[in-house]
Design a protein around this motif. Sequence first.
Motif, mmCIF file in Angstrom:
data_model
loop_
_atom_site.group_PDB
_atom_site.id
_atom_site.type_symbol
_atom_site.label_atom_id
_atom_site.label_comp_id
_atom_site.label_asym_id
_atom_site.label_seq_id
_atom_site.Cartn_x
_atom_site.Cartn_y
_atom_site.Cartn_z
ATOM 1 N N ALA A 266 0.833 -1.203 0.000
ATOM 2 C CA ALA A 266 0.000 0.000 0.000
ATOM 3 C C ALA A 266 0.865 1.249 0.000
ATOM 4 C CB ALA A 266 -0.950 -0.005 1.197
ATOM 5 N N TYR A 267 2.018 1.146 0.662
ATOM 6 C CA TYR A 267 2.926 2.296 0.654
ATOM 7 C C TYR A 267 3.419 2.579 -0.763
ATOM 8 C CZ TYR A 267 7.038 5.160 1.181
ATOM 9 O OH TYR A 267 7.957 6.164 1.027
ATOM 10 N N ILE A 268 3.750 1.526 -1.481
ATOM 11 C CA ILE A 268 4.224 1.709 -2.862
ATOM 12 C C ILE A 268 3.146 2.394 -3.690
ATOM 13 C CG2 ILE A 268 4.925 0.487 -4.960
ATOM 14 C CD1 ILE A 268 6.223 -1.630 -3.138
ATOM 15 N N VAL A 269 1.897 1.965 -3.494
ATOM 16 C CA VAL A 269 0.798 2.589 -4.234
ATOM 17 C C VAL A 269 0.638 4.049 -3.820
ATOM 18 C CG1 VAL A 269 -1.720 2.633 -4.451
ATOM 19 C CG2 VAL A 269 -0.481 0.483 -4.731
ATOM 20 N N GLN A 270 0.684 4.292 -2.520
ATOM 21 C CA GLN A 270 0.505 5.667 -2.033
ATOM 22 C C GLN A 270 1.542 6.598 -2.649
ATOM 23 O OE1 GLN A 270 1.601 6.351 2.005
ATOM 24 N NE2 GLN A 270 0.579 8.339 2.122
ATOM 25 N N LEU A 271 2.788 6.117 -2.661
ATOM 26 C CA LEU A 271 3.850 6.955 -3.177
ATOM 27 C C LEU A 271 3.721 7.145 -4.684
ATOM 28 C CD1 LEU A 271 5.970 8.148 -1.337
ATOM 29 C CD2 LEU A 271 7.644 6.693 -2.466
ATOM 30 N N SER A 272 3.257 6.114 -5.372
ATOM 31 C CA SER A 272 3.164 6.192 -6.837
ATOM 32 C C SER A 272 2.061 7.126 -7.293
ATOM 33 C CB SER A 272 2.904 4.801 -7.418
ATOM 34 O OG SER A 272 3.943 3.930 -7.083
ATOM 35 N N THR A 273 1.020 7.282 -6.459
ATOM 36 C CA THR A 273 -0.063 8.153 -6.877
ATOM 37 C C THR A 273 0.270 9.621 -6.637
ATOM 38 O OG1 THR A 273 -1.089 7.579 -4.787
ATOM 39 C CG2 THR A 273 -2.008 6.562 -6.746
ATOM 40 N N GLY A 274 1.281 9.859 -5.806
ATOM 41 C CA GLY A 274 1.680 11.245 -5.573
ATOM 42 C C GLY A 274 2.749 11.667 -6.560
ATOM 43 N N ASP A 275 3.242 12.874 -6.396
ATOM 44 C CA ASP A 275 4.296 13.344 -7.277
ATOM 45 C C ASP A 275 5.610 13.334 -6.524
ATOM 46 O OD1 ASP A 275 3.089 13.867 -9.767
ATOM 47 O OD2 ASP A 275 1.988 15.515 -8.812
ATOM 48 N N VAL A 276 6.382 12.318 -6.771
ATOM 49 C CA VAL A 276 7.674 12.220 -6.103
ATOM 50 C C VAL A 276 8.759 12.382 -7.154
ATOM 51 C CG1 VAL A 276 9.158 10.775 -4.702
ATOM 52 C CG2 VAL A 276 6.686 10.677 -4.410
ATOM 53 N N PRO A 277 9.655 13.351 -6.968
ATOM 54 C CA PRO A 277 10.689 13.561 -7.980
ATOM 55 C C PRO A 277 11.631 12.360 -8.096
ATOM 56 C CG PRO A 277 10.972 15.044 -6.100
ATOM 57 C CD PRO A 277 9.690 14.343 -5.895
ATOM 58 N N THR A 278 11.920 11.984 -9.326
ATOM 59 C CA THR A 278 12.824 10.859 -9.574
ATOM 60 C C THR A 278 14.170 11.109 -8.917
ATOM 61 O OG1 THR A 278 11.823 10.805 -11.726
ATOM 62 C CG2 THR A 278 13.716 9.382 -11.385
ATOM 63 N N GLY A 290 10.208 -2.086 -2.023
ATOM 64 C CA GLY A 290 9.948 -3.095 -3.061
ATOM 65 C C GLY A 290 10.931 -4.252 -2.964
ATOM 66 N N ALA A 291 12.204 -3.923 -2.717
ATOM 67 C CA ALA A 291 13.213 -4.976 -2.626
ATOM 68 C C ALA A 291 12.937 -5.887 -1.434
ATOM 69 C CB ALA A 291 14.608 -4.363 -2.512
ATOM 70 N N LEU A 292 12.562 -5.275 -0.310
ATOM 71 C CA LEU A 292 12.247 -6.072 0.873
ATOM 72 C C LEU A 292 11.030 -6.964 0.601
ATOM 73 C CD1 LEU A 292 12.871 -6.693 3.830
ATOM 74 C CD2 LEU A 292 11.363 -4.800 4.471
ATOM 75 N N LEU A 293 10.030 -6.379 -0.036
ATOM 76 C CA LEU A 293 8.822 -7.133 -0.389
ATOM 77 C C LEU A 293 9.179 -8.312 -1.296
ATOM 78 C CD1 LEU A 293 5.670 -7.325 -0.607
ATOM 79 C CD2 LEU A 293 5.828 -5.773 -2.540
ATOM 80 N N ILE B 216 -0.563 1.506 -11.577
ATOM 81 C CA ILE B 216 -0.443 2.711 -10.734
ATOM 82 C C ILE B 216 1.026 3.089 -10.645
ATOM 83 C CG2 ILE B 216 -0.640 3.598 -8.380
ATOM 84 C CD1 ILE B 216 -3.161 1.972 -8.040
ATOM 85 N N VAL B 217 1.873 2.080 -10.419
ATOM 86 C CA VAL B 217 3.299 2.349 -10.271
ATOM 87 C C VAL B 217 3.899 2.843 -11.584
ATOM 88 C CG1 VAL B 217 5.526 1.368 -9.629
ATOM 89 C CG2 VAL B 217 3.455 0.623 -8.442
ATOM 90 N N VAL B 218 3.472 2.227 -12.692
ATOM 91 C CA VAL B 218 3.998 2.648 -13.996
ATOM 92 C C VAL B 218 3.530 4.067 -14.322
ATOM 93 C CG1 VAL B 218 3.789 2.199 -16.465
ATOM 94 C CG2 VAL B 218 4.347 0.342 -14.927
#
Lengths: 314, 287, 254
Positions: A266-278, A290-293, B216-218
């Motif tokens: 869910a954290y990965i989804v939360q972060l992906s829906t926001g605008d996080v600079p690469t 993700g790596a831990l998962l 979503i991630v992509v």
Amino acid sequence: MDGASPDSRSQSNRRALSDIRGERASGLRERVIEGGLFACAAASVLTTLGIVVVLFMEAIPFFFDVSLLEFFGSTQWTPLYADANFGVWPLVGGTLLVTVIAISVALPFGLLAAIYLSEYASERARKIFKPMLEILAGVPTIVYGYFALVFVTPLLQQVIPGMGGFNALSPGIVMGIMIIPMISSLSEDALHAVPDRLRESSYALGINRIQTIWYVTLPAARSGIVAATTLAVSRAIGETMIVAIAAGQMANLTMDPRESVQTMTAYIVQLSTGDVPTGSLEYQTLFAVGALLFLMTFAMNVIGQWFARKVRNQ
Amino acid sequence: MMNKDQRIGGRIAEWGFRIVCLAAVIIPLLVLATLIVDVAIDGAQRLSWEFISSYPSRIPEQAGVLPALVGSLFVIALTGLLAIPIGVAAAVYLNEYGKNSWVANIIEINIANLAGVPSVVYGLLGLGLFVRFAGMGRSVLAAGCTLALLILPIVIMASREALRSVPGSLREASYGLGATKWETIRQVVLPMALPGILTGTILSISRAIGETAPLIVVGAVAYMTFLPDGLDSSFSVLPIQIYDWTTRPQPEFLINAAAGIVVLLSVMLLLNAAAILLRNKYQKRMY
Amino acid sequence: MSTTSTKLSVSDLDASYGDHQVLHSIDMDIPAKEVTALIGPSGCGKSTYLRCLNRMHELTTAATVNGTVQLDGADIYHDDIDPVLLRRHIGMVFQKPAPFPTWSIADNVLAGLKLTGGVPDNADEIVEKALKGAALWEEVKDKLDKPGTSLSGGQQQRLCIARAITVEPDVLLMDEPCSAIDPVATARVENLIHELGENYTIVVVTHNMQQAARISDKTAFLMMGELVEFDETSKLFSNPSKQETEDYITGKFG
């Protein structure tokens, strides 16, 4: 007999064996095709490699900034706050809490369903129930997420005091229902593979059916049941949408299933829906989590596959 | 001698256990039925031609799924185009060429493990590999490639199953006539395995259409005001649209989500029906 | 018609599956344009032996062959020989009739040509000729476009024989061709084998000694992977020279 004689072939193109010396039945083409097919099969290995490389290329720089000690030692996960903390335990805890709930639903149901299908159901009932159960695994997880949020949570709120609008219990239960067929189908295969002579020799000793199932059949099928459960745990750890919708977005280290929790997914989804600079630290947390998962599910899969192979080789 | 009470007690326990086991099958199915009915009732309030043919909107009653529906079909077509040829080819290699070789064994174990990788991790792979490294951006192409990798193991396993069902005697008959391996595969093995391959691949594609997390991630967009118009176009898909609506505070959007789910499930149902029809048609032709 | 020339000359042939050796240094000269029967108790290696004669044996995992098999004096195991091309010279009919299920009767007859490149313009002619050769023409001439699997078991087996002779092989290998079909169909296939023996070199594996006696000119008796006796069929069944052979044909074992 006429016609088919080799001698009567007027303009036969048949040559003597010595004439085909050194000749190949399109050998180059065959080899090119085999090479192409092999490349496609090898692409799957490249996928694994790609996952590992991508995850760790982004995760390793993260650990230059955030020590492993903090990642695994701290109990605060607030990467998006001004006062950022990177203790992954709340996410792991949330994941495990939901997983435990899901498995405690899926295991009894899946196992009993497998016993019914393998030991009691008529061939006809089996043919009807089995594909129907499989539908459960085919419904998109987003649908289950909606169901957990809109149907199951309000229901639970009526029964259990203090139940939050976002909580671990509702998505856990719904996820458990979703993975029932994973457990039932592998377990049923394993039960099915138990030879009838074992059951019969048990009946011959005057042991009744329930005891036979409990003391003879289930133990004989334990590898399959362990495999099913392990793979189901892996599935539950990696499940995303149900928890993203119904468990909330609060990283929260708690054992209380009524509270909102955030899983790693869910954290990965939360972060992906926001605008996080690469390239930012926040962006890198995506890959660290993700790596831990990946490592957690990979470990479960390896164990599960090992048991599953044991069943197949029996 | 067993006494009568014990015997009756035993029989009650026997039946009780049997009913508990049956309940373990029935209850999940009842939950499934509840889910479908609940979604259908909620969604019916919004479901209309307008809903299907409209663009998203800030006003729940005017919002529709058109760009998401078109996006889903677009992405899925691309996914199939990429995953099916590669997956079938890989299955042919594993079943016909690589039997028992150590390379094939490694590939096989690898495929089984890939099938267990969480879909959200595929999203991260897509983000790192296609969106960033290959420079595809948050595009239809990146989404198609990501989902193709996601369903590849399923396509391979389903195709292998179909190839395995072709009797070895037919391969032998073909070799006995002096056919090469590839001639045998192309003309004898593949045509016979085709119905199974088709069914398996369509089912895996229908699975991909419900995938949310990796897209979503992509970087799928929830608020699309135009239709995707090329491989490099940004895009939305049905599950993303549904997810977006479930996260809105207004309850009216939840109704939209339910209606979107009905559309999504209908598309999946159509695909599954197509798979079954195709299989039946080909199976009849197989005599 | 010469009956003395040798078509296939086998010498010192060993065959194994992995560590398990199935054939032990077989020496045998198979005569041209005669029917040679291979008999022996099950598991004696007769099917493996047959599969060594057109290099089908090596398709099995971990299968190995040593020794030489000469077709008209040329070694079929020579490096220069492509086993695929060899099999167009030495055809094979299997135990269970295996017509290609999705193909019509005509297509099944033409299978060897279709699989390996192309069907010539005179396809109809070839189909008719092969089906007549396999004594099946009268039964199927009105339904050539029907699927091959729609035929009865015996008809399917004759279809497979037609399919095998379409590629114009020198030698036909038959692996228990009648074991999966009924007695009436068996009689027809036996007649056909006998007739084909006029023009083809035929090697047929059978577990049925009466059948071997009915259809073959020469018979080889194999036991535990070794060739015990190889002689004129009439001689072998009436006056075998080895005790094992006599025990087997009189039913003392096997």
